[in-house]
Structures are given as C-alpha cells and as structure tokens.
Design a protein around this motif. Sequence first.
Motif, PDB file in Angstrom:
ATOM      1  N   GLY A 119       0.817  -1.099   0.101  1.00 36.55           N
ATOM      2  CA  GLY A 119       0.029  -0.022   0.003  1.00 36.55           C
ATOM      3  C   GLY A 119       0.837   1.370   0.059  1.00 36.55           C
ATOM      4  N   ASP A 120       0.299   2.164  -0.466  1.00 38.97           N
ATOM      5  CA  ASP A 120       1.223   3.583  -0.473  1.00 38.97           C
ATOM      6  C   ASP A 120       0.202   4.892  -0.012  1.00 38.97           C
ATOM      7  OD1 ASP A 120       2.823   5.295  -1.080  1.00 38.97           O
ATOM      8  OD2 ASP A 120       2.006   5.695  -3.297  1.00 38.97           O
ATOM      9  N   ILE A 121      -0.020   4.643   1.336  1.00 34.58           N
ATOM     10  CA  ILE A 121      -0.906   5.299   1.967  1.00 34.58           C
ATOM     11  C   ILE A 121      -0.119   5.860   3.174  1.00 34.58           C
ATOM     12  CG2 ILE A 121      -3.025   5.638   3.683  1.00 34.58           C
ATOM     13  CD1 ILE A 121      -3.894   2.651   2.120  1.00 34.58           C
ATOM     14  N   ASP A 122      -0.480   7.207   3.355  1.00 33.16           N
ATOM     15  CA  ASP A 122       0.171   7.956   4.476  1.00 33.16           C
ATOM     16  C   ASP A 122      -0.303   7.775   5.765  1.00 33.16           C
ATOM     17  OD1 ASP A 122       1.681   9.387   6.300  1.00 33.16           O
ATOM     18  OD2 ASP A 122       1.725  11.161   4.863  1.00 33.16           O
ATOM     19  N   TRP A 123      -0.167   6.804   6.499  1.00 29.40           N
ATOM     20  CA  TRP A 123      -1.170   6.411   7.496  1.00 29.40           C
ATOM     21  C   TRP A 123      -1.164   7.392   8.849  1.00 29.40           C
ATOM     22  CZ3 TRP A 123      -4.798   3.085   6.644  1.00 29.40           C
ATOM     23  CH2 TRP A 123      -4.495   2.204   5.903  1.00 29.40           C
ATOM     24  N   SER A 124       0.293   8.078   9.052  1.00 25.95           N
ATOM     25  CA  SER A 124       0.287   8.948   9.943  1.00 25.95           C
ATOM     26  C   SER A 124      -0.333  10.188   9.874  1.00 25.95           C
ATOM     27  CB  SER A 124       1.880   9.441  10.199  1.00 25.95           C
ATOM     28  OG  SER A 124       2.609   8.237  10.415  1.00 25.95           O
ATOM     29  N   ALA A 125      -0.445  10.651   8.540  1.00 21.86           N
ATOM     30  CA  ALA A 125      -1.280  11.734   8.180  1.00 21.86           C
ATOM     31  C   ALA A 125      -2.657  11.658   8.343  1.00 21.86           C
ATOM     32  CB  ALA A 125      -0.737  12.206   6.891  1.00 21.86           C
ATOM     33  N   THR A 139      -2.769   2.287  13.668  1.00 18.97           N
ATOM     34  CA  THR A 139      -2.684   2.086  12.057  1.00 18.97           C
ATOM     35  C   THR A 139      -1.368   1.413  11.837  1.00 18.97           C
ATOM     36  OG1 THR A 139      -1.177   3.969  11.932  1.00 18.97           O
ATOM     37  CG2 THR A 139      -3.483   4.574  12.243  1.00 18.97           C
ATOM     38  N   PRO A 140      -1.265   0.744  10.489  1.00 16.03           N
ATOM     39  CA  PRO A 140      -0.008   0.348  10.116  1.00 16.03           C
ATOM     40  C   PRO A 140       1.278   1.066  10.550  1.00 16.03           C
ATOM     41  CG  PRO A 140      -1.594  -0.006   8.425  1.00 16.03           C
ATOM     42  CD  PRO A 140      -2.181   0.885   9.488  1.00 16.03           C
ATOM     43  N   ALA A 141       1.149   2.580  10.489  1.00 18.78           N
ATOM     44  CA  ALA A 141       2.190   2.996  11.049  1.00 18.78           C
ATOM     45  C   ALA A 141       2.697   2.885  12.516  1.00 18.78           C
ATOM     46  CB  ALA A 141       2.300   4.613  10.902  1.00 18.78           C
ATOM     47  N   ASP A 142       1.742   2.607  13.226  1.00 15.80           N
ATOM     48  CA  ASP A 142       1.950   2.416  14.709  1.00 15.80           C
ATOM     49  C   ASP A 142       2.523   1.044  14.689  1.00 15.80           C
ATOM     50  OD1 ASP A 142       0.831   4.569  15.876  1.00 15.80           O
ATOM     51  OD2 ASP A 142      -1.193   3.824  15.079  1.00 15.80           O
ATOM     52  N   TRP A 143       2.059  -0.206  13.901  1.00 13.63           N
ATOM     53  CA  TRP A 143       2.581  -1.437  13.961  1.00 13.63           C
ATOM     54  C   TRP A 143       4.143  -1.401  13.632  1.00 13.63           C
ATOM     55  CZ3 TRP A 143      -0.062  -4.106  16.974  1.00 13.63           C
ATOM     56  CH2 TRP A 143      -1.801  -4.100  16.843  1.00 13.63           C
ATOM     57  N   LEU A 144       4.452  -0.552  12.471  1.00 14.31           N
ATOM     58  CA  LEU A 144       5.774  -0.360  12.148  1.00 14.31           C
ATOM     59  C   LEU A 144       6.536   0.135  13.391  1.00 14.31           C
ATOM     60  CD1 LEU A 144       7.588  -0.628   9.640  1.00 14.31           C
ATOM     61  CD2 LEU A 144       7.362   1.848   9.302  1.00 14.31           C
ATOM     62  N   SER A 145       5.999   1.148  14.313  1.00 13.83           N
ATOM     63  CA  SER A 145       7.045   1.613  15.111  1.00 13.83           C
ATOM     64  C   SER A 145       6.974   0.579  16.390  1.00 13.83           C
ATOM     65  CB  SER A 145       6.315   2.667  15.896  1.00 13.83           C
ATOM     66  OG  SER A 145       5.058   2.538  16.477  1.00 13.83           O
ATOM     67  N   MET A 146       6.207  -0.590  16.307  1.00 11.59           N
ATOM     68  CA  MET A 146       6.292  -1.787  17.332  1.00 11.59           C
ATOM     69  C   MET A 146       7.075  -2.959  16.779  1.00 11.59           C
ATOM     70  SD  MET A 146       2.487  -1.860  18.973  1.00 11.59           S
ATOM     71  CE  MET A 146       1.328  -0.757  18.173  1.00 11.59           C
ATOM     72  N   ASP A 147       7.923  -2.318  15.828  1.00 11.23           N
ATOM     73  CA  ASP A 147       8.987  -3.543  15.252  1.00 11.23           C
ATOM     74  C   ASP A 147       8.366  -4.404  14.226  1.00 11.23           C
ATOM     75  OD1 ASP A 147      11.010  -2.236  16.296  1.00 11.23           O
ATOM     76  OD2 ASP A 147      10.999  -3.739  17.908  1.00 11.23           O
ATOM     77  N   CYS A 148       7.022  -4.245  13.752  1.00 10.43           N
ATOM     78  CA  CYS A 148       6.390  -5.095  12.799  1.00 10.43           C
ATOM     79  C   CYS A 148       6.728  -4.974  11.335  1.00 10.43           C
ATOM     80  CB  CYS A 148       4.890  -4.848  13.073  1.00 10.43           C
ATOM     81  SG  CYS A 148       4.147  -5.534  14.658  1.00 10.43           S
ATOM     82  N   PRO A 149       7.667  -5.840  10.845  1.00 11.95           N
ATOM     83  CA  PRO A 149       7.943  -5.471   9.321  1.00 11.95           C
ATOM     84  C   PRO A 149       6.893  -5.272   8.347  1.00 11.95           C
ATOM     85  CG  PRO A 149       8.520  -7.911   9.940  1.00 11.95           C
ATOM     86  CD  PRO A 149       7.775  -7.092  11.145  1.00 11.95           C
ATOM     87  N   ALA A 150       6.911  -4.171   7.567  1.00  8.29           N
ATOM     88  CA  ALA A 150       5.874  -3.945   6.377  1.00  8.29           C
ATOM     89  C   ALA A 150       4.591  -3.366   7.266  1.00  8.29           C
ATOM     90  CB  ALA A 150       5.580  -5.084   5.354  1.00  8.29           C
ATOM     91  N   GLY A 151       4.898  -2.902   8.480  1.00 10.65           N
ATOM     92  CA  GLY A 151       3.626  -2.422   9.187  1.00 10.65           C
ATOM     93  C   GLY A 151       2.464  -3.463   9.651  1.00 10.65           C
ATOM     94  N   THR A 152       2.695  -4.729   9.540  1.00  9.41           N
ATOM     95  CA  THR A 152       1.608  -5.746   9.857  1.00  9.41           C
ATOM     96  C   THR A 152       2.231  -6.424  11.122  1.00  9.41           C
ATOM     97  OG1 THR A 152       0.598  -7.665   9.047  1.00  9.41           O
ATOM     98  CG2 THR A 152       2.452  -7.279   7.997  1.00  9.41           C
ATOM     99  N   PRO A 153       1.063  -6.636  11.965  1.00  7.35           N
ATOM    100  CA  PRO A 153       1.385  -7.448  13.003  1.00  7.35           C
ATOM    101  C   PRO A 153       1.133  -8.987  12.846  1.00  7.35           C
ATOM    102  CG  PRO A 153      -0.741  -6.557  13.175  1.00  7.35           C
ATOM    103  CD  PRO A 153      -0.228  -6.082  12.084  1.00  7.35           C
ATOM    104  N   PHE A 154       0.826  -9.167  11.533  1.00  8.05           N
ATOM    105  CA  PHE A 154       0.572 -10.561  11.220  1.00  8.05           C
ATOM    106  C   PHE A 154       1.687 -11.281  10.491  1.00  8.05           C
ATOM    107  CE2 PHE A 154      -3.539  -8.464  11.226  1.00  8.05           C
ATOM    108  CZ  PHE A 154      -3.869  -8.977  12.746  1.00  8.05           C
TER     109      PHE A 154
END
Length: 498
Positions: free
Chosen positions: A387-393, A425-440
């Motif tokens: 995906g190309d979505i700016d989740w933080s914004a 959001t996926p940006a939060d998952w990324l900051s929790m060390d989840c690669p590609a912003g996915t917890p799955f």
Amino acid sequence: MRTDRIMDSPTHRIVIIGAGFAGLSAALYLSGSGRKVIVCEKTSAPGGKAAVFEEKGYRLGYGPSVLTMPELIDAEFAAVGEQTRDWIELLPVEPTYRAHFPDGTHIDVFREAERAAEEIERACGGTEAAAYLRYRRHVERVYRCGFPAFVDRNLDGIGSLAPLAMARLAALGGFGGLQASVNRYFQDKRLRQIFAFQAMYVGTAPQSARAMYSMVTYMDTAGGAWLPRGGMHALPRALAAAAEAKGVRFRYDDEVIRLETSPKGRFRAAITASGERIPGDAAVITADPAVSLPTLLGRRPRSFPRLEYAPSCLLLLFGAGGKPEAHHSIHFGSRWTSTFEELIDEGKPMSDPSFLVSTPTVTDPDLAPEGRHCYFTLFPVPNLQTGDIDWSAERAALRDYMQNVLSRNGYGEVLDDLDVVRTITPADWLSMDCPAGTPFSTAHLFRQSGPFRPRNLLGGNMVLAGAGTHPGVGVPMATISGRLAAERIIGHRRSAEG
Ligand SMILES: Cc1cc2nc3c(=O)[nH]c(=O)nc-3n(C[C@H](O)[C@H](O)[C@H](O)COP(=O)(O)OP(=O)(O)OC[C@H]3O[C@@H](n4cnc5c(N)ncnc54)[C@H](O)[C@@H]3O)c2cc1C
C-alpha cells in the motif's frame, strides 16, 4: 522416523529473547527439561502482541481477541508439572462468533456440530446444514493429516515432509484452492464466506489459499474459542508466573541489542541495553527475524529469503455503553473476491470492508466499569509493502472512516457514548517492530509455509521461534514454535509420528 536436527553441544543455560507467546512457551518447555532459562523482554510485561491499554477502568486489549486450541496451553503448563486451571480460568466464547451479512441476516457459528448444524438449518435450510456436516468431517480429516505433518513438527526442508501424509493430503484435495473447495460443499454465499475467510488469518485471500488451510477453519469453527478471565493479556501473565515459579528468570525493560558470537558464529552471550552481558549455551530468538537479526547479529543471515507480508489492520478500540449481542461479530461486506484483490494485490483499503468487532466484556464483564463494554474493532488494510498510504497523516480521517462504517452497521448509538478511544494504524505497527507495518508477519503463501518458511534453526546454537518462523502466525502457532525451538535443544518429546 523423525530425524529433526538438534543442537549437539551442551545446552544448560538458555537465553530467550522476547516474552510473547513463543518465548513463554520455549521457557516453560526448556525449564521443564531442567535447563536454566533467562528471558530478556524489552517491554515491561510479558505477552508481546497480547498487549493492553488500561484507562478509566477499561482493559482494552489490542492483540489477539480470543484463544483457540487451549490444549496447547494445557501442554505448556504440563511441561512444568502444572495445570492450566490452577493459574488461569478459560471462559468459553459461545457462539464462537456471529456472522452478519449486508442483507441484515446473521448466522451464529457454534463449536458443537449439532448446534452449528441447527443454526445453519435455521438460516440456510436443511440441504446446507447437511453440507455443513459433510464439510466438517472433511476439514477434520484435513486437520488430522496436515497438522502433525506440516505444522506440529520441526521441518528441515521438503525432504522431511512425511510422504504418506503428503499423499493423503493431496488425496483430500489439500493442494487445490480453498475457496473452490468450500464452494463445492455450499451453495449459500454466506456460508462460502464463513468457511473461507479464515485464509485471512494466515495472510492470504480465500481464492488464492491452498485448501489445506481449511485446517485453520477446523481449529476456528470446530475447535471453538475461549477468553482467559482478565482478558487475553492475563494468559501470558499466568504463563510467566508459572515459569517464574519454576525458576525461570525474567528481565523486563531490558532490550537485547546485540548477540555476542564466536568467530565461527556461535552464540556466546546476549548484550542488553542496560549494559548487561548474559552468557548462555544457546539462544532462542522470538523477535521478528527480518527486523531483529540484522541488528542482533550485525548481518542478515545468507539463507534469509525476501519475504511477502500479510495484510495489516487498522484498529479502533473504545470503551462505551451499549448492549452487544455477541462477544465476537464478523461483518461481511457484499463484495468478496474483488475486496481481497484491492487489499492484497492493489494495496488499497477494501471499498466494501469486512471487519471484526470483539466485545470481550460479553464474556468477562470485569474488563470494563459496571454496565460498560470494551470494543475492539479490526479492519483489514494493506501493509506498507503493497500500500502507498500515509497512515500517520490520515489518522483523523481513518477514525472517521471506521466510525462511519460502524455507524452504518448498527454501532451509531454506542459511538455517541464513548469514554475512551484509541486508533492503531500500520504506521503504529511499524513503530512496534512489525515488518511492513503488519502485526501478522510473513504471509502463509505456500512458498512461505511449512518447509519453505524461514527455518527455525539458524545454525550452531541459535534457534528462532515466533510468528516469523515455522509454523507461523497466531497464538497457537507461536506457542507451538516455542515448543519446536525447545525441541531443537532438548530433542522432540514424542516418539510415534508420521
Ligand atoms: C490486532 C491483532 C489481532 C490478533 N488476533 C489474533 C487472534 O484472534 N488469535 C490468534 O491466535 N492470534 C491473533 N493475533 C496474532 C498473535 O497475537 C501473534 O501471532 C502472536 O501473539 C505472536 O507471538 P510471538 O511470541 O511470536 O511474538 P510477539 O508477541 O511479538 O513477542 C515478541 C516479544 O519479543 C520482544 N522483543 C522484541 N525484540 C526484542 C529484543 N531485542 N530484546 C528483548 N525483547 C524483544 C517484544 O517486545 C515481544 O514481547 C493477533 C495479533 C494482533 C496484533
């Protein structure tokens, strides 16, 4: 006969990195076999993804919402001579879930065959109920064949798959398409959705998953679901307490920042952020390997492939009033195949989303102030790889989007009566060390499953566990992975397997 590779050097002192379900499982099995175990966890509590926000009397879990396969938890406790019931109460979730459809109808899914068939007869008629009973027998056969051969054992490449089991799985159609297999049994579109959407649990679309993943459907629909009293987070706390009582040492708030290795690449010690050097004979690494290994080892292991990740999710968590009908509600959209294409191939949010609403307070009211409820809502969205979505914004817009969808599906009044609300959001998952912003984690594409998933034995005296390695994602799989990592150290625990 099984010939799994195990470590040949002395392995008395074990360092485990991470106290999620995988690390706790490894700790219990290793401690039960007499090893001296230290677990280093960078956060302040056990549980990993089974985490919780506590605010205004609400305990809002933001990881797994129910427990499946509780027998795996029983086995973990038994590894140290304990019984689950002495550490935690598991409350049955009945129905396992309520499936809602755009035409306003719903179908409850029960674990007990007869009750499930009665409900399907009520909603879809006798022919579909009979088809359900046939399908249930079929997926049970797939599970009984595929689970021990493909999931519940260490694999050292395609050669370690038992040929007889693979032949049986092929005869059961396990290597064909999942959705096609479901469609052969059911005519009703709603049942075609209910018995195929579990492909999403393993990060794939029903139309591209192999039918052998119907073993997940079996675990989910026939195995049933439980909620630990106190919420999902109470379970890792109980596992950690049992491990601690058996002598396992936990170091919380202490991230492992580097693994000290010998010139031949063998693990010697874990170096933590607090400056401690923790020596060991072997290490179990449960942090996601794609993220952690380059840092911990100072290099990316040569054998590590480029991976495709599962879709991610947006969460809207809230504490509010209302009278939820069921603990677990799945709301299906009217589009199906195209919705997964949007999510997985095109990297776009689902234009007609299917989503989950979990209200654990239906089963355990003590998770919220009296008369109030915890709501966990999960919307599948693309990961950051596709995906190309700016989740933080987009955080505020996303919350509006989720609230609009929820309002259209009967949650409007509840949303007008909120005490607490959080968005992930996926940006939060990324900051929790989840690669590609996915917890799955890594998607269970066939080429990334079983013997093709990143192997757990790194070579020498280091072994991986957790969702990023074999057998895969989810609480049951992470729990099994901890046992499989322990088996690389102590040898496997059972003798008669195919
Ligand atoms: C929103 C959501 C819903 C889910 N729903 C379900 C569900 O309903 N059913 C289900 O079965 N599964 C579900 N899952 C998946 C399941 O929760 C995970 O697959 C499983 O918990 C992963 O466990 P793990 O031990 O592999 O990893 P983690 O839980 O990620 O544990 C790894 C641990 O390692 C620690 N760590 C990482 N790096 C270091 C370091 N360098 N030093 C020290 N510590 C470190 C982390 O802090 C963490 O505690 C869900 C997950 C999420 C996020």
